[in-house]
Write a protein that holds these residues in place. Structure first.
Motif, PDB file in Angstrom:
ATOM      1  N   HIS A   2       0.826  -1.210   0.000  1.00  0.00           N
ATOM      2  CA  HIS A   2       0.000   0.000   0.000  1.00  0.00           C
ATOM      3  C   HIS A   2       0.856   1.255   0.000  1.00  0.00           C
ATOM      4  N   GLY A   3       2.048   1.181   0.583  1.00  0.00           N
ATOM      5  CA  GLY A   3       2.924   2.336   0.634  1.00  0.00           C
ATOM      6  C   GLY A   3       4.361   1.899   0.822  1.00  0.00           C
ATOM      7  N   GLY A   4       5.314   2.696   0.310  1.00  0.00           N
ATOM      8  CA  GLY A   4       6.724   2.373   0.454  1.00  0.00           C
ATOM      9  C   GLY A   4       7.247   2.744   1.821  1.00  0.00           C
ATOM     10  N   VAL A   5       7.431   4.045   2.072  1.00  0.00           N
ATOM     11  CA  VAL A   5       7.795   4.550   3.397  1.00  0.00           C
ATOM     12  C   VAL A   5       6.614   5.375   3.889  1.00  0.00           C
ATOM     13  N   VAL A   6       5.990   4.920   4.966  1.00  0.00           N
ATOM     14  CA  VAL A   6       4.698   5.442   5.415  1.00  0.00           C
ATOM     15  C   VAL A   6       4.798   5.931   6.849  1.00  0.00           C
ATOM     16  N   ILE A   7       4.118   7.021   7.135  1.00  0.00           N
ATOM     17  CA  ILE A   7       3.925   7.491   8.508  1.00  0.00           C
ATOM     18  C   ILE A   7       2.451   7.324   8.834  1.00  0.00           C
ATOM     19  N   GLY A   8       2.141   6.540   9.853  1.00  0.00           N
ATOM     20  CA  GLY A   8       0.762   6.350  10.261  1.00  0.00           C
ATOM     21  C   GLY A   8       0.255   4.959   9.905  1.00  0.00           C
ATOM     22  N   SER A   9      -1.033   4.758  10.041  1.00  0.00           N
ATOM     23  CA  SER A   9      -2.000   5.772  10.444  1.00  0.00           C
ATOM     24  C   SER A   9      -2.132   5.869  11.971  1.00  0.00           C
ATOM     25  N   GLU A  10      -1.701   4.810  12.687  1.00  0.00           N
ATOM     26  CA  GLU A  10      -1.759   4.839  14.152  1.00  0.00           C
ATOM     27  C   GLU A  10      -0.577   5.672  14.639  1.00  0.00           C
ATOM     28  N   ILE A  11      -0.787   6.981  14.746  1.00  0.00           N
ATOM     29  CA  ILE A  11       0.333   7.893  14.928  1.00  0.00           C
ATOM     30  C   ILE A  11       0.059   8.937  15.998  1.00  0.00           C
ATOM     31  N   SER A  12      -0.832   8.619  16.941  1.00  0.00           N
ATOM     32  CA  SER A  12      -1.283   9.613  17.924  1.00  0.00           C
ATOM     33  C   SER A  12      -0.177  10.053  18.868  1.00  0.00           C
ATOM     34  N   GLY A  13       0.841   9.211  19.082  1.00  0.00           N
ATOM     35  CA  GLY A  13       1.962   9.594  19.935  1.00  0.00           C
ATOM     36  C   GLY A  13       2.998  10.446  19.224  1.00  0.00           C
ATOM     37  N   GLY A  14       2.845  10.629  17.923  1.00  0.00           N
ATOM     38  CA  GLY A  14       3.767  11.453  17.158  1.00  0.00           C
ATOM     39  C   GLY A  14       4.959  10.674  16.630  1.00  0.00           C
ATOM     40  N   VAL A  15       5.715  11.321  15.756  1.00  0.00           N
ATOM     41  CA  VAL A  15       6.951  10.742  15.224  1.00  0.00           C
ATOM     42  C   VAL A  15       7.919  11.875  14.959  1.00  0.00           C
ATOM     43  N   LYS A  16       9.189  11.620  15.232  1.00  0.00           N
ATOM     44  CA  LYS A  16      10.184  12.659  14.973  1.00  0.00           C
ATOM     45  C   LYS A  16      11.529  12.035  14.625  1.00  0.00           C
ATOM     46  N   ASN A  17      12.247  12.768  13.802  1.00  0.00           N
ATOM     47  CA  ASN A  17      13.611  12.409  13.423  1.00  0.00           C
ATOM     48  C   ASN A  17      13.660  11.117  12.617  1.00  0.00           C
ATOM     49  N   LEU A  18      13.169  11.206  11.395  1.00  0.00           N
ATOM     50  CA  LEU A  18      13.234  10.086  10.462  1.00  0.00           C
ATOM     51  C   LEU A  18      14.122  10.485   9.293  1.00  0.00           C
ATOM     52  N   TYR A  19      15.006   9.570   8.904  1.00  0.00           N
ATOM     53  CA  TYR A  19      15.888   9.786   7.766  1.00  0.00           C
ATOM     54  C   TYR A  19      15.808   8.555   6.870  1.00  0.00           C
ATOM     55  N   ALA A  20      15.259   8.725   5.660  1.00  0.00           N
ATOM     56  CA  ALA A  20      15.099   7.611   4.722  1.00  0.00           C
ATOM     57  C   ALA A  20      15.842   7.944   3.430  1.00  0.00           C
ATOM     58  N   GLN A  21      16.691   7.023   2.984  1.00  0.00           N
ATOM     59  CA  GLN A  21      17.515   7.313   1.813  1.00  0.00           C
ATOM     60  C   GLN A  21      17.798   6.058   0.998  1.00  0.00           C
ATOM     61  N   HIS A  22      18.184   6.282  -0.274  1.00  0.00           N
ATOM     62  CA  HIS A  22      18.711   5.244  -1.157  1.00  0.00           C
ATOM     63  C   HIS A  22      17.789   4.032  -1.274  1.00  0.00           C
ATOM     64  N   CYS A  23      16.490   4.270  -1.293  1.00  0.00           N
ATOM     65  CA  CYS A  23      15.542   3.175  -1.443  1.00  0.00           C
ATOM     66  C   CYS A  23      15.009   3.127  -2.873  1.00  0.00           C
ATOM     67  N   GLU A  24      14.661   1.951  -3.300  1.00  0.00           N
ATOM     68  CA  GLU A  24      14.137   1.714  -4.638  1.00  0.00           C
ATOM     69  C   GLU A  24      12.751   1.108  -4.512  1.00  0.00           C
ATOM     70  N   MET A  25      11.799   1.698  -5.208  1.00  0.00           N
ATOM     71  CA  MET A  25      10.417   1.231  -5.139  1.00  0.00           C
ATOM     72  C   MET A  25       9.885   1.058  -6.550  1.00  0.00           C
ATOM     73  N   SER A  26       9.147  -0.021  -6.789  1.00  0.00           N
ATOM     74  CA  SER A  26       8.489  -0.152  -8.084  1.00  0.00           C
ATOM     75  C   SER A  26       7.621  -1.392  -8.130  1.00  0.00           C
ATOM     76  N   SER A  27       6.386  -1.204  -8.584  1.00  0.00           N
ATOM     77  CA  SER A  27       5.495  -2.323  -8.866  1.00  0.00           C
ATOM     78  C   SER A  27       4.171  -1.768  -9.354  1.00  0.00           C
ATOM     79  N   PRO A  28       3.518  -2.437 -10.289  1.00  0.00           N
ATOM     80  CA  PRO A  28       2.149  -2.038 -10.630  1.00  0.00           C
ATOM     81  C   PRO A  28       1.222  -2.115  -9.425  1.00  0.00           C
ATOM     82  N   ASP A  29       1.641  -2.897  -8.411  1.00  0.00           N
ATOM     83  CA  ASP A  29       0.821  -3.062  -7.209  1.00  0.00           C
ATOM     84  C   ASP A  29       1.282  -2.185  -6.059  1.00  0.00           C
ATOM     85  N   LEU A  30       2.246  -1.263  -6.301  1.00  0.00           N
ATOM     86  CA  LEU A  30       2.649  -0.318  -5.260  1.00  0.00           C
ATOM     87  C   LEU A  30       1.737   0.896  -5.336  1.00  0.00           C
TER      88      LEU A  30
END
Length: 476
Positions: free
Chosen positions: A331-359
């Motif tokens: 449903h998603g490559g790098v996702v925040i949520g949906s259960e996110i009520s406590g918050g999120v901080k300091n995320l670093y995402a790099q050098h990822c490869e994503m691909s699919s007709p189903d992505l």
């Protein structure tokens, strides 16, 4: 830019130091990114990387066959596995080895200083009989705490735990086992059972959380909430390395309230309902690196508890590093949520490869005014997407829409050096009229082909530089 572009051109496009990206494959992306652990965005990212150190274990080991385990589908090796764990734990720790062969078990509970090692050629099958996953344990289900079925591999308040090896963990999820509890799902022919259906347990559990019922009282005789596969809970120094994880009943790798977590070289292959690949919840200092995600739901989803329960626990997911991963279906490559009520901080995402007709989506943030969440300092760079439906999604209307009192807050969201070969839409960004999307920076975004116009609603304070869609510079 053409599909025949050379490596030098690609590196120039992606920016200095992006040598982790190889040539193009998979519907527009080729090859897989090699490891590149350079997190030199800033001192904070480097400090996080320096803190994350996998646990080490004594050299002693025990093979489960030495404790009576026998291969074969007619055998249950649970007692042998736990006898080996107990014996090694009493000696101060080490490896508990599942050797080459097909072994069948119920839940496995790890102890401190134990490395469960699945050898190459070994498959550890988890028997899909719900009664085996009792007595209930303290767990979370979609961000809400309860006493529920044991995760297939579980550790509670332990230090130095690992699951390693080149073998396979088989969860037993199928159209006849575990998955039908989802209820109606896609084109599945199992229907919407009037009793054996998660919604009847889920809805009561969520109301208990809103009513602040103590977790010890959140117990159900009729429980149809599928357990996650791997869930270390309130653990320190966690390593999951090398294994292939297949056919999970629910989420695959789900550390909760853990510190110092490394997930590396893991292959997630599960296409059932809610088959999220890796979901750190309310964790601190997490590295997800060199993993492959081919899943029926989000590949990586950062979480921190749902609604009242997430706010009660009040623990954000923080200091998350994602590097050199490959996302296929999901449903998603790098996702925040949906259960996110406590918050999120300091995320670093790099050098990822994503691909699919189903992505469905590449980068995704999903929340609403019931879930809320303060989302701050989220950084994405040098990402390559071949084929996707929506490249970048920020949605404040996820599921319940705008019916709550807890407004999402975005602060310092940076996406740069993103290249997409083909998307149905480049952007889907929907804020509220009273609480627009703010705090987003977009730089060097190229979408070679977008079939439809982007959806932009109630967006303000978005910094933009060099956004190109269908060969034309645009301002969203």
């Amino acid at each position: 830019m053409t599909m025949s572009m050379n490596r030098r051109s690609l590196l120039k496009l992606m920016g200095t130091g992006s040598a982790a990206m190889g040539a193009l494959t998979m519907s527009g992306c080729t090859g897989s990114p090699s490891a590149n652990s350079d997190f030199a965005w800033n001192d904070q990212a480097n400090a996080i990387r320096a803190r994350i150190v996998p646990p080490s274990f004594p050299s002693r080991s025990a093979v489960i066959t030495e404790y009576g385990a026998k291969a074969g589908s007619g055998e249950n090796v649970s007692d042998a596995i736990h006898a080996a764990i107990d014996a090694i734990a009493k000696q101060g720790g080490g490896r508990v080895v599942v050797p080459k062969g097909e072994f069948y078990t119920g839940p496995v509970h790890l102890k401190s200083n134990i490395n469960l090692h699945i050898e190459e050629g070994a498959t550890l099958h988890f028997i899909p009989e719900p009664e085996l996953y009792k007595p209930y344990v303290f767990t979370r289900w979609e961000g809400t705490e309860l006493m529920g079925y044991s995760p297939l591999i579980y550790a509670y308040e332990q230090t130095n735990v690992a699951i390693t090896g080149k073998g396979t963990l088989e969860g037993g999820g199928s159209p006849t086992q575990w998955w039908p509890w989802k209820g109606k799902w896609k084109e599945a022919d199992w229907g919407d059972h009037p009793v054996e259906n998660q919604k009847f347990t889920r809805d009561v559990l969520r109301q208990m959380a809103e009513d602040q019922v103590p977790v010890a009282q959140r117990v159900f005789d009729e429980n149809y909430l599928r357990p996650p596969f791997i869930q270390p809970y309130k653990c320190k120094n966690v390593l999951i390395e090398g294994v292939t994880i297949k056919n999970s009943p629910f989420w695959l790798v789900n550390p909760v309230l853990c510190e110092n977590v490394t997930v590396t070289g893991v292959h997630c292959d599960s296409h059932g309902p809610n088959s999220d690949g890796c979901d750190p919840e309310s964790c601190k200092d997490v590295l997800i690196e060199n993993c492959v995600f081919d899943t029926g739901d989000d590949c990586i989803a950062i979480k921190s508890g749902r609604n009242a329960d997430g706010r009660r626990v009040g623990a954000p997911c923080e200091n998350i590093l994602i590097n050199a991963c490959q996302m296929k279906a999901g449903h998603g490559g790098v996702v925040i949520g949906s259960e996110i009520s406590g918050g999120v901080k300091n995320l670093y995402a790099q050098h990822c490869e994503m691909s699919s007709p189903d992505l469905d989506r590449g980068i995704r943030i999903k929340t609403n005014s019931i879930r809320g969440g303060h989302l701050q300092n989220l950084n994405y760079r040098h990402l390559r997407i071949g084929k996707v439906k929506d490249a970048i999604v920020i949605n404040f209307y996820y599921e319940e829409g705008d019916v709550g009192q807890f407004m999402p807050a975005l602060e310092a969201i940076s996406i740069e050096n993103l290249h997409v070969v083909e998307a149905k839409r480049a952007f889907m960004m929907r804020g509220y009229p009273h609480t627009p999307i703010t705090g987003v920076s977009l730089k060097n975004i190229t979408i070679e082909k977008a079939e439809k116009d982007s959806v932009i609603e109630n967006v303000a304070e978005v910094t933009q530089e060099n956004i190109v869609i269908n060969g034309k510079a645009v301002v969203i």
